[in-house]
Scaffold this motif. Structure first.
Motif, PDB file in Angstrom:
ATOM      1  N   VAL A 147     -27.444  13.267  61.502  1.00  0.00           N
ATOM      2  CA  VAL A 147     -28.528  12.278  61.617  1.00  0.00           C
ATOM      3  C   VAL A 147     -29.458  12.402  60.417  1.00  0.00           C
ATOM      4  CG1 VAL A 147     -30.588  11.646  62.939  1.00  0.00           C
ATOM      5  CG2 VAL A 147     -28.437  12.143  64.130  1.00  0.00           C
ATOM      6  N   PHE A 148     -29.827  13.635  60.112  1.00  0.00           N
ATOM      7  CA  PHE A 148     -30.739  13.853  58.998  1.00  0.00           C
ATOM      8  C   PHE A 148     -30.075  13.605  57.648  1.00  0.00           C
ATOM      9  CE2 PHE A 148     -32.936  16.172  62.391  1.00  0.00           C
ATOM     10  CZ  PHE A 148     -34.144  15.488  62.335  1.00  0.00           C
ATOM     11  N   VAL A 149     -28.767  13.762  57.566  1.00  0.00           N
ATOM     12  CA  VAL A 149     -28.043  13.448  56.330  1.00  0.00           C
ATOM     13  C   VAL A 149     -28.215  11.965  55.996  1.00  0.00           C
ATOM     14  CG1 VAL A 149     -25.726  13.086  55.395  1.00  0.00           C
ATOM     15  CG2 VAL A 149     -26.349  15.289  56.303  1.00  0.00           C
ATOM     16  N   GLY A 150     -28.032  11.110  56.988  1.00  0.00           N
ATOM     17  CA  GLY A 150     -28.189   9.673  56.754  1.00  0.00           C
ATOM     18  C   GLY A 150     -29.583   9.330  56.263  1.00  0.00           C
ATOM     19  N   ILE A 151     -30.574   9.897  56.916  1.00  0.00           N
ATOM     20  CA  ILE A 151     -31.965   9.654  56.515  1.00  0.00           C
ATOM     21  C   ILE A 151     -32.209  10.179  55.105  1.00  0.00           C
ATOM     22  CG2 ILE A 151     -34.365  10.300  57.005  1.00  0.00           C
ATOM     23  CD1 ILE A 151     -33.465  10.405  60.027  1.00  0.00           C
ATOM     24  N   SER A 152     -31.729  11.371  54.821  1.00  0.00           N
ATOM     25  CA  SER A 152     -31.939  11.993  53.523  1.00  0.00           C
ATOM     26  C   SER A 152     -31.232  11.241  52.406  1.00  0.00           C
ATOM     27  CB  SER A 152     -31.456  13.446  53.570  1.00  0.00           C
ATOM     28  OG  SER A 152     -31.748  14.097  52.368  1.00  0.00           O
ATOM     29  N   ALA A 196     -27.297  11.615  44.733  1.00  0.00           N
ATOM     30  CA  ALA A 196     -27.874  11.649  46.076  1.00  0.00           C
ATOM     31  C   ALA A 196     -26.871  12.209  47.082  1.00  0.00           C
ATOM     32  CB  ALA A 196     -28.335  10.261  46.489  1.00  0.00           C
ATOM     33  N   ILE A 197     -25.620  11.793  46.994  1.00  0.00           N
ATOM     34  CA  ILE A 197     -24.585  12.280  47.917  1.00  0.00           C
ATOM     35  C   ILE A 197     -24.392  13.791  47.749  1.00  0.00           C
ATOM     36  CG2 ILE A 197     -22.110  12.243  48.416  1.00  0.00           C
ATOM     37  CD1 ILE A 197     -22.243   9.185  47.836  1.00  0.00           C
ATOM     38  N   THR A 198     -24.320  14.254  46.508  1.00  0.00           N
ATOM     39  CA  THR A 198     -24.152  15.680  46.240  1.00  0.00           C
ATOM     40  C   THR A 198     -25.341  16.468  46.778  1.00  0.00           C
ATOM     41  OG1 THR A 198     -22.857  15.197  44.267  1.00  0.00           O
ATOM     42  CG2 THR A 198     -23.806  17.407  44.429  1.00  0.00           C
ATOM     43  N   ASN A 199     -26.536  15.967  46.509  1.00  0.00           N
ATOM     44  CA  ASN A 199     -27.754  16.617  46.969  1.00  0.00           C
ATOM     45  C   ASN A 199     -27.763  16.717  48.491  1.00  0.00           C
ATOM     46  OD1 ASN A 199     -30.335  17.669  47.115  1.00  0.00           O
ATOM     47  ND2 ASN A 199     -31.334  15.729  46.712  1.00  0.00           N
ATOM     48  N   VAL A 200     -27.412  15.642  49.159  1.00  0.00           N
ATOM     49  CA  VAL A 200     -27.432  15.611  50.616  1.00  0.00           C
ATOM     50  C   VAL A 200     -26.329  16.499  51.202  1.00  0.00           C
ATOM     51  CG1 VAL A 200     -27.141  14.117  52.628  1.00  0.00           C
ATOM     52  CG2 VAL A 200     -28.596  13.391  50.743  1.00  0.00           C
ATOM     53  N   ALA A 201     -25.154  16.522  50.580  1.00  0.00           N
ATOM     54  CA  ALA A 201     -24.060  17.364  51.081  1.00  0.00           C
ATOM     55  C   ALA A 201     -24.449  18.840  51.031  1.00  0.00           C
ATOM     56  CB  ALA A 201     -22.785  17.123  50.273  1.00  0.00           C
ATOM     57  N   VAL A 202     -25.041  19.254  49.941  1.00  0.00           N
ATOM     58  CA  VAL A 202     -25.499  20.642  49.823  1.00  0.00           C
ATOM     59  C   VAL A 202     -26.614  20.895  50.836  1.00  0.00           C
ATOM     60  CG1 VAL A 202     -26.662  22.300  48.311  1.00  0.00           C
ATOM     61  CG2 VAL A 202     -24.793  20.896  47.422  1.00  0.00           C
ATOM     62  N   SER A 260     -24.787  24.064  70.504  1.00  0.00           N
ATOM     63  CA  SER A 260     -23.429  24.405  70.058  1.00  0.00           C
ATOM     64  C   SER A 260     -23.283  24.050  68.580  1.00  0.00           C
ATOM     65  CB  SER A 260     -22.405  23.622  70.879  1.00  0.00           C
ATOM     66  OG  SER A 260     -22.505  22.236  70.560  1.00  0.00           O
ATOM     67  N   LEU A 261     -22.195  24.506  67.985  1.00  0.00           N
ATOM     68  CA  LEU A 261     -21.928  24.159  66.589  1.00  0.00           C
ATOM     69  C   LEU A 261     -21.837  22.640  66.440  1.00  0.00           C
ATOM     70  CD1 LEU A 261     -21.303  24.903  63.666  1.00  0.00           C
ATOM     71  CD2 LEU A 261     -18.892  25.162  64.336  1.00  0.00           C
ATOM     72  N   GLY A 262     -21.156  21.991  67.375  1.00  0.00           N
ATOM     73  CA  GLY A 262     -21.037  20.535  67.322  1.00  0.00           C
ATOM     74  C   GLY A 262     -22.381  19.834  67.403  1.00  0.00           C
ATOM     75  N   GLU A 263     -23.268  20.336  68.250  1.00  0.00           N
ATOM     76  CA  GLU A 263     -24.611  19.755  68.354  1.00  0.00           C
ATOM     77  C   GLU A 263     -25.408  19.979  67.071  1.00  0.00           C
ATOM     78  OE1 GLU A 263     -25.408  20.055  73.148  1.00  0.00           O
ATOM     79  OE2 GLU A 263     -25.647  21.871  71.921  1.00  0.00           O
ATOM     80  N   ASN A 264     -25.282  21.170  66.498  1.00  0.00           N
ATOM     81  CA  ASN A 264     -25.949  21.442  65.215  1.00  0.00           C
ATOM     82  C   ASN A 264     -25.439  20.501  64.133  1.00  0.00           C
ATOM     83  OD1 ASN A 264     -27.954  23.522  65.261  1.00  0.00           O
ATOM     84  ND2 ASN A 264     -26.345  24.986  65.772  1.00  0.00           N
ATOM     85  N   LEU A 281     -26.747  23.635  54.030  1.00  0.00           N
ATOM     86  CA  LEU A 281     -27.861  24.568  54.168  1.00  0.00           C
ATOM     87  C   LEU A 281     -28.616  24.347  55.478  1.00  0.00           C
ATOM     88  CD1 LEU A 281     -29.261  24.563  50.520  1.00  0.00           C
ATOM     89  CD2 LEU A 281     -28.075  26.429  51.685  1.00  0.00           C
ATOM     90  N   ALA A 282     -28.811  23.087  55.848  1.00  0.00           N
ATOM     91  CA  ALA A 282     -29.548  22.780  57.074  1.00  0.00           C
ATOM     92  C   ALA A 282     -28.812  23.281  58.309  1.00  0.00           C
ATOM     93  CB  ALA A 282     -29.795  21.278  57.181  1.00  0.00           C
ATOM     94  N   VAL A 283     -27.516  23.021  58.391  1.00  0.00           N
ATOM     95  CA  VAL A 283     -26.749  23.473  59.557  1.00  0.00           C
ATOM     96  C   VAL A 283     -26.759  25.000  59.620  1.00  0.00           C
ATOM     97  CG1 VAL A 283     -24.453  23.566  60.610  1.00  0.00           C
ATOM     98  CG2 VAL A 283     -25.332  21.399  59.723  1.00  0.00           C
TER      99      VAL A 283
END
Length: 71
Positions: A49-54, A12-18, A39-43, A22-24
């Motif tokens: 946020v979505f990483v935690g949910i995912s 799950a961690i590997t999947n979410v990191a990839v 900005s890059l920081g906002e992105n 891709l999302a950013v």
């Protein structure tokens, strides 16, 4: 063959990191098409946020499928 909880979490961690990378990248490319210019920081923050949910979703679904597969 069943998957241990530890391996489920690692997957799950590997999947979410990839997915995060891709999302950013996609946000940086696609958001301007819709008039959004974060900005890059906002992105990266939005992606986080979505990483935690995912991560929670991926782990929970993996464990659910493991439980169903044992029946």
């Amino acid at each position: 063959m069943t998957q241990s909880r530890r391996m489920s979490l690692l997957e799950a961690i590997t999947n979410v990191a990839v997915g995060y990378a891709l999302a950013v990248t996609a946000q940086i490319i696609v958001f301007p098409w819709f008039g959004l210019h974060p900005s890059l920081g906002e992105n990266m923050a939005l992606g986080a946020v979505f990483v935690g949910i995912s991560l929670v979703r991926s782990y929970a679904l993996r464990r659910l499928f493991e439980a169903v597969g044992k029946r």
